[in-house]
Motif scaffolding. Sequence first.
Motif, PDB file in Angstrom:
ATOM      1  N   ASP A  84       0.808  -1.214   0.000  1.00 14.67           N
ATOM      2  CA  ASP A  84       0.000   0.000   0.000  1.00 14.67           C
ATOM      3  C   ASP A  84       0.844   1.269   0.000  1.00 14.67           C
ATOM      4  N   GLN A  85       2.054   1.204   0.485  1.00 18.71           N
ATOM      5  CA  GLN A  85       2.954   2.353   0.491  1.00 18.71           C
ATOM      6  C   GLN A  85       4.397   1.869   0.469  1.00 18.71           C
ATOM      7  N   TYR A  86       5.262   2.725  -0.061  1.00 19.32           N
ATOM      8  CA  TYR A  86       6.676   2.368  -0.151  1.00 19.32           C
ATOM      9  C   TYR A  86       7.499   3.643   0.015  1.00 19.32           C
ATOM     10  N   PRO A  87       8.501   3.623   0.863  1.00 21.22           N
ATOM     11  CA  PRO A  87       8.896   2.536   1.758  1.00 21.22           C
ATOM     12  C   PRO A  87       7.883   2.344   2.896  1.00 21.22           C
ATOM     13  N   GLY A  88       7.782   1.116   3.382  1.00 21.15           N
ATOM     14  CA  GLY A  88       6.853   0.771   4.441  1.00 21.15           C
ATOM     15  C   GLY A  88       7.148  -0.604   4.988  1.00 21.15           C
ATOM     16  N   ILE A  89       6.206  -1.113   5.758  1.00 30.95           N
ATOM     17  CA  ILE A  89       6.412  -2.403   6.395  1.00 30.95           C
ATOM     18  C   ILE A  89       6.282  -3.557   5.411  1.00 30.95           C
ATOM     19  N   ALA A  90       5.584  -3.334   4.291  1.00 31.25           N
ATOM     20  CA  ALA A  90       5.393  -4.424   3.330  1.00 31.25           C
ATOM     21  C   ALA A  90       6.673  -4.772   2.610  1.00 31.25           C
ATOM     22  N   VAL A  91       7.573  -3.804   2.372  1.00 36.19           N
ATOM     23  CA  VAL A  91       8.863  -4.040   1.724  1.00 36.19           C
ATOM     24  C   VAL A  91       9.920  -3.255   2.498  1.00 36.19           C
ATOM     25  N   GLU A  92      10.943  -3.936   2.962  1.00 41.43           N
ATOM     26  CA  GLU A  92      12.036  -3.304   3.698  1.00 41.43           C
ATOM     27  C   GLU A  92      13.364  -3.749   3.106  1.00 41.43           C
ATOM     28  N   THR A  93      14.334  -2.869   3.157  1.00 41.93           N
ATOM     29  CA  THR A  93      15.686  -3.205   2.707  1.00 41.93           C
ATOM     30  C   THR A  93      16.504  -3.704   3.892  1.00 41.93           C
ATOM     31  N   VAL A  94      17.543  -4.443   3.581  1.00 40.64           N
ATOM     32  CA  VAL A  94      18.442  -4.931   4.633  1.00 40.64           C
ATOM     33  C   VAL A  94      19.549  -3.899   4.844  1.00 40.64           C
ATOM     34  N   THR A  95      20.221  -4.031   5.942  1.00 42.00           N
ATOM     35  CA  THR A  95      21.227  -3.023   6.310  1.00 42.00           C
ATOM     36  C   THR A  95      22.611  -3.314   5.736  1.00 42.00           C
ATOM     37  N   ASP A  96      22.859  -4.516   5.276  1.00 39.97           N
ATOM     38  CA  ASP A  96      24.213  -4.872   4.852  1.00 39.97           C
ATOM     39  C   ASP A  96      24.321  -5.180   3.360  1.00 39.97           C
ATOM     40  N   SER A  97      23.271  -4.984   2.560  1.00 37.39           N
ATOM     41  CA  SER A  97      23.360  -5.269   1.131  1.00 37.39           C
ATOM     42  C   SER A  97      22.222  -4.545   0.412  1.00 37.39           C
ATOM     43  N   SER A  98      22.473  -4.204  -0.874  1.00 35.92           N
ATOM     44  CA  SER A  98      21.444  -3.576  -1.705  1.00 35.92           C
ATOM     45  C   SER A  98      20.729  -4.578  -2.600  1.00 35.92           C
ATOM     46  N   ARG A  99      21.091  -5.854  -2.541  1.00 32.27           N
ATOM     47  CA  ARG A  99      20.488  -6.865  -3.403  1.00 32.27           C
ATOM     48  C   ARG A  99      19.422  -7.695  -2.699  1.00 32.27           C
ATOM     49  N   TYR A 100      19.188  -7.429  -1.411  1.00 30.39           N
ATOM     50  CA  TYR A 100      18.263  -8.259  -0.643  1.00 30.39           C
ATOM     51  C   TYR A 100      17.199  -7.390   0.027  1.00 30.39           C
ATOM     52  N   PHE A 101      15.983  -7.937   0.086  1.00 28.56           N
ATOM     53  CA  PHE A 101      14.838  -7.239   0.667  1.00 28.56           C
ATOM     54  C   PHE A 101      14.054  -8.222   1.532  1.00 28.56           C
ATOM     55  N   VAL A 102      13.236  -7.663   2.432  1.00 31.95           N
ATOM     56  CA  VAL A 102      12.297  -8.438   3.244  1.00 31.95           C
ATOM     57  C   VAL A 102      10.893  -7.992   2.855  1.00 31.95           C
ATOM     58  N   ILE A 103      10.034  -8.941   2.432  1.00 29.89           N
ATOM     59  CA  ILE A 103       8.669  -8.609   2.020  1.00 29.89           C
ATOM     60  C   ILE A 103       7.681  -9.369   2.908  1.00 29.89           C
ATOM     61  N   ARG A 104       6.492  -8.806   3.020  1.00 35.59           N
ATOM     62  CA  ARG A 104       5.425  -9.431   3.810  1.00 35.59           C
ATOM     63  C   ARG A 104       4.409 -10.044   2.850  1.00 35.59           C
ATOM     64  N   ILE A 105       4.362 -11.369   2.825  1.00 38.06           N
ATOM     65  CA  ILE A 105       3.423 -12.052   1.941  1.00 38.06           C
ATOM     66  C   ILE A 105       2.125 -12.329   2.690  1.00 38.06           C
ATOM     67  N   GLN A 106       1.027 -12.385   1.934  1.00 40.48           N
ATOM     68  CA  GLN A 106      -0.297 -12.636   2.515  1.00 40.48           C
ATOM     69  C   GLN A 106      -1.053 -13.627   1.631  1.00 40.48           C
ATOM     70  N   ASP A 107      -1.937 -14.400   2.280  1.00 40.58           N
ATOM     71  CA  ASP A 107      -2.807 -15.290   1.514  1.00 40.58           C
ATOM     72  C   ASP A 107      -4.237 -14.760   1.573  1.00 40.58           C
ATOM     73  N   GLY A 108      -5.142 -15.490   0.986  1.00 39.36           N
ATOM     74  CA  GLY A 108      -6.516 -15.028   0.937  1.00 39.36           C
ATOM     75  C   GLY A 108      -7.228 -15.021   2.267  1.00 39.36           C
ATOM     76  N   THR A 109      -6.725 -15.743   3.249  1.00 38.96           N
ATOM     77  CA  THR A 109      -7.378 -15.826   4.557  1.00 38.96           C
ATOM     78  C   THR A 109      -6.928 -14.735   5.519  1.00 38.96           C
ATOM     79  N   GLY A 110      -5.972 -13.885   5.106  1.00 33.39           N
ATOM     80  CA  GLY A 110      -5.496 -12.819   5.976  1.00 33.39           C
ATOM     81  C   GLY A 110      -4.240 -13.154   6.733  1.00 33.39           C
ATOM     82  N   ARG A 111      -3.710 -14.372   6.587  1.00 35.39           N
ATOM     83  CA  ARG A 111      -2.459 -14.714   7.243  1.00 35.39           C
ATOM     84  C   ARG A 111      -1.289 -14.067   6.500  1.00 35.39           C
TER      85      ARG A 111
END
Length: 270
Positions: free
Chosen positions: A74-101
Amino acid sequence: AAELEYESVLCVKPDVNVYRIPPRTSNRGYRASDWKLDHPDWTGRLRVTSKGKTAYVKLEDKVSGELFAQAPIDQYPGIAVETVTDSSRYFVIRIQDGTGRSAFIGIGFTDRGDAFDFNVSLQDHFKWVKQETEISKETLEADTRPKLDLGFKEGQTIKLNIGNMTTKKGGAAKPRVSGSGGLSLLPPPPGGKTAVPSIPPPSSTSTANHVTPPPMLKSSNRSSTDILLDLDAPASKIPTSTTADIWGDFNTASSGVPNQAPQQSNWVQF
């Protein structure tokens, strides 16, 4: 309105690695060195799409295209996509399924350019979302503002000043003076005078070379025969005043010449 929105593709990368990451124990950022980078848990294709104002990071199978997981953003930068502190090639993303998990996973790109394109595609999308929000807000404010009524009220008139002629809206204008041929002529300026062309004075050269012809005798009702008869008539019949006027200077000049031959008697002296 949501049904009418179409999905557009922002970025496609054919090779992406997925990692299971340990839970974050402190407020410091994620570190890619804590993951098992040599042994990714899944490898596939990454596709970034958008539908309306929401972007989606989709992880799909390389061959069949089957969806493995997706992360709505919904927004960037935000909690859904974050960068790591030691590299520019890696990211942390929040995946979701249809049930809300939801769950947090790590993704990484072998090529640094692929990571750059992924980051820029998300930035451009949410920059466009911000501009669309501002334009919609300005349009809404313009619609709610009171509009100015610039129309004429009943019975209201205005005056127009055109040159030196002042007329009133709805009134008759003064007739214009027309000359011959139906063309509009302007009156002459006040106090104007017609300029008379000056005659140039005669030059000194032309005055010096000018010779006044001798006056001609005026006679009334005389023929050419009468003039010839006057030549044979004695000198006494010729008027003295006329002879003096025409030949006086000639006789004076002739008398002053020495040793002049005697005149014959059969010639008439003029």
